[in-house]
Design an enzyme around this catalytic site. Structure first.
Site, short mmCIF file in Angstrom:
data_model
loop_
_atom_site.label_atom_id
_atom_site.label_comp_id
_atom_site.label_asym_id
_atom_site.label_seq_id
_atom_site.Cartn_x
_atom_site.Cartn_y
_atom_site.Cartn_z
N ASP A 112 -13.11 -8.24 -3.00
CA ASP A 112 -12.26 -7.17 -2.46
C ASP A 112 -13.11 -5.94 -2.18
O ASP A 112 -14.13 -5.71 -2.83
CB ASP A 112 -11.16 -6.81 -3.46
CG ASP A 112 -10.08 -7.88 -3.53
OD1 ASP A 112 -10.19 -8.91 -2.84
OD2 ASP A 112 -9.10 -7.68 -4.28
N ARG B 45 -11.33 -10.93 5.33
CA ARG B 45 -9.96 -10.39 5.29
C ARG B 45 -10.00 -9.02 5.95
O ARG B 45 -10.86 -8.20 5.62
CB ARG B 45 -9.51 -10.25 3.84
CG ARG B 45 -8.13 -9.61 3.71
CD ARG B 45 -7.85 -9.14 2.29
NE ARG B 45 -7.87 -10.20 1.32
CZ ARG B 45 -8.09 -10.02 0.01
NH1 ARG B 45 -8.30 -8.83 -0.48
NH2 ARG B 45 -8.09 -11.05 -0.81
C1 FAD Z 1 -3.39 -9.45 0.83
C2 FAD Z 1 -3.88 -8.04 0.87
C3 FAD Z 1 -5.13 -7.75 0.36
C4 FAD Z 1 -5.62 -6.43 0.42
N1 FAD Z 1 -6.90 -6.16 0.00
C5 FAD Z 1 -7.39 -4.91 0.15
C6 FAD Z 1 -8.75 -4.60 -0.16
O1 FAD Z 1 -9.55 -5.44 -0.60
N2 FAD Z 1 -9.18 -3.31 0.04
C7 FAD Z 1 -8.35 -2.33 0.54
O2 FAD Z 1 -8.80 -1.20 0.74
N3 FAD Z 1 -7.05 -2.61 0.82
C8 FAD Z 1 -6.55 -3.85 0.63
N4 FAD Z 1 -5.24 -4.10 0.94
C9 FAD Z 1 -4.30 -2.96 1.22
C10 FAD Z 1 -4.32 -2.56 2.67
O3 FAD Z 1 -5.53 -1.92 2.97
C11 FAD Z 1 -3.15 -1.60 3.01
O4 FAD Z 1 -3.31 -0.44 2.25
C12 FAD Z 1 -1.78 -2.16 2.72
O5 FAD Z 1 -1.68 -3.50 3.07
C13 FAD Z 1 -0.71 -1.33 3.50
O6 FAD Z 1 -0.89 -1.47 4.88
P1 FAD Z 1 -0.06 -2.51 5.77
O7 FAD Z 1 -0.99 -3.11 6.74
O8 FAD Z 1 0.63 -3.49 4.90
O9 FAD Z 1 1.02 -1.71 6.58
P2 FAD Z 1 1.59 -0.21 6.46
O10 FAD Z 1 0.81 0.65 7.38
O11 FAD Z 1 1.72 0.18 5.02
O12 FAD Z 1 3.04 -0.43 7.01
C14 FAD Z 1 3.28 -0.60 8.39
C15 FAD Z 1 4.76 -0.86 8.62
O13 FAD Z 1 5.10 -2.15 8.09
C16 FAD Z 1 6.41 -2.11 7.52
N5 FAD Z 1 6.30 -2.40 6.09
C17 FAD Z 1 5.19 -2.29 5.33
N6 FAD Z 1 5.44 -2.67 4.08
C18 FAD Z 1 6.74 -3.01 4.03
C19 FAD Z 1 7.60 -3.48 3.02
N7 FAD Z 1 7.19 -3.66 1.77
N8 FAD Z 1 8.89 -3.75 3.35
C20 FAD Z 1 9.35 -3.55 4.60
N9 FAD Z 1 8.56 -3.10 5.62
C21 FAD Z 1 7.30 -2.84 5.34
C22 FAD Z 1 6.96 -0.70 7.78
O14 FAD Z 1 7.66 -0.71 9.00
C23 FAD Z 1 5.68 0.12 7.92
O15 FAD Z 1 5.86 1.30 8.66
C24 FAD Z 1 -4.77 -5.41 0.93
C25 FAD Z 1 -3.51 -5.74 1.45
C26 FAD Z 1 -3.06 -7.02 1.43
C27 FAD Z 1 -1.72 -7.32 2.04
#
Ligand code: FAD
Length: 327
Positions: free
Chosen positions: A129, A177
């Site tokens: 990660d 990823r």
């Molecule tokens: C499997 C996985 C591994 C990850 N690993 C890392 C890592 O190694 N390092 C790192 O820095 N970050 C990691 N992350 C976190 C990532 O960087 C983001 O901070 C996090 O995923 C939030 O961004 P998003 O792309 O989900 O969308 P966001 O920008 O949070 O959301 C975009 C839109 O999606 C919809 N939405 C989002 N969440 C929900 C919900 N729960 N329910 C309903 N609608 C929703 C809403 O409409 C929102 O406006 C990881 C995330 C995932 C999913």
């Protein structure tokens, strides 16, 4: 502002210690798959039964002693053994700081090497990660060092970094990823504006789908997912070149639906008593996630203790930031 506060809370060691004592609280129980391996195994079996694979993260924060890093490594080796014994469709995700990166690079490298070697025996993939930018280069160094011996290791590229495409080009032959990025980074290295991050995110995903080895698209953003579905169709990119990933407990219906539609889907399954930092980063990402807390926070005495402490911290930060603005 809220993001900054919750990232601040995630780095608070005193609250982290308190949270460890009380077990899963504040709503974390819906997004963390238990405090022990047995509970995590049950959750993974349930996900596997839905056609969903898992990447499992044995949570750990604030590792500053060699023994703690060794203990974390031993626990992760146990997780690998359990994946094998329970015939789980799962691989592992690790955090370099949990394995000693803040103590000594070589200590961390040796710990990660042992993990990757064990995973190799069982043909399992290991994802490293990506944490905050302070750990970015050492994490790439780990990947470079490990790939001399192993080919079952990959990492994460964060779209908020200006240099993300450069990193992606360099590591295109790895399983990568791609995420938007979870930490608070300064504006000299990272986009601050959500639209810029989202645009860069799409750009990176498209680039890696066309040029990379295997792409894990890790997001809960339905707009991104819909875009990817159209893009792979248009460019005839086969389903075995990519997967969607989401975090355990978030958008469950959508996770099941994507798996049902025939896409490879992988859920990130965090577990362990060190849930606090992980949970605070989830609150930092999306203010609506506070609903998880609201449902639980005044249910029990222990929740109240943590809630009050967290509340005091938030108020303190707000006062401090207003004070600075006035000055
Ligand atoms: C499997 C996985 C591994 C990850 N690993 C890392 C890592 O190694 N390092 C790192 O820095 N970050 C990691 N992350 C976190 C990532 O960087 C983001 O901070 C996090 O995923 C939030 O961004 P998003 O792309 O989900 O969308 P966001 O920008 O949070 O959301 C975009 C839109 O999606 C919809 N939405 C989002 N969440 C929900 C919900 N729960 N329910 C309903 N609608 C929703 C809403 O409409 C929102 O406006 C990881 C995330 C995932 C999913």
């Amino acid at each position: 502002m809220l993001k900054e506060i919750f990232i601040g809370l995630s780095q608070n060691q005193v609250l982290n210690q308190a949270a460890r004592k009380y077990g899963l609280r504040l709503g974390a129980q819906s997004v963390v798959a238990g405090t022990n391996l047995a509970e995590a195994i049950l959750s993974m079996k349930e996900l596997n039964a839905q056609g969903i694979s898992c990447t499992v993260d044995n949570l750990g924060e604030f590792v500053c002693k060699e023994e703690e890093a060794q203990a974390a490594k031993d626990q992760i080796l146990e997780v690998i053994q359990a994946i094998r014994e329970h015939h789980l469709d799962a691989h592992i995700s690790i955090k370099p700081t949990q394995l000693g990166l803040d103590i000594d690079y070589n200590l961390c490298l040796n710990n990660v090497r042992e993990i990757v070697a064990k995973a190799t025996q069982y043909d399992l993939f290991v994802n490293i990660d990506m944490e905050d930018s302070k750990h970015l280069q050492p994490t790439f160094d780990l990947l470079d060092d490990l790939s001399i011996e192993f080919d079952n290791v990959g990492t994460v590229i964060q779209a908020y970094l200006y240099q993300a495409l450069e990193y992606l080009e360099k590591y295109q032959d790895y399983r990568i990823r791609i995420v938007k990025g979870a930490y608070k980074e300064p504006e000299d290295i990272a986009f601050q504006n959500k639209e810029d991050i989202d645009d860069n995110y799409i750009k990176l995903i498209e680039w890696h789908l066309l040029h990379g080895k295997f792409t894990s698209i890790a997001t809960h953003d339905h707009r991104v997912i819909d875009h990817v579905k159209q893009f792979v169709k248009k460019h005839a990119i086969p389903n075995d070149k990519f997967e969607f990933q989401m975090l355990y407990g978030f958008r469950k219906e959508m996770q099941y639906k994507l798996a049902e539609e025939g896409y490879h889907f992988c859920t990130y399954v965090p577990f362990g008593s060190d849930w606090y930092g992980y949970f605070m980063r989830r609150l930092a990402e999306r203010p609506q996630n506070l609903n998880l807390v609201a449902k639980q926070v005044f249910n029990r005495k222990t929740n109240t203790v943590l809630g009050v402490a967290a509340g005091a911290f938030i108020v303190g930060r707000l006062i401090k930031s207003n004070w600075k603005k006035r000055k």
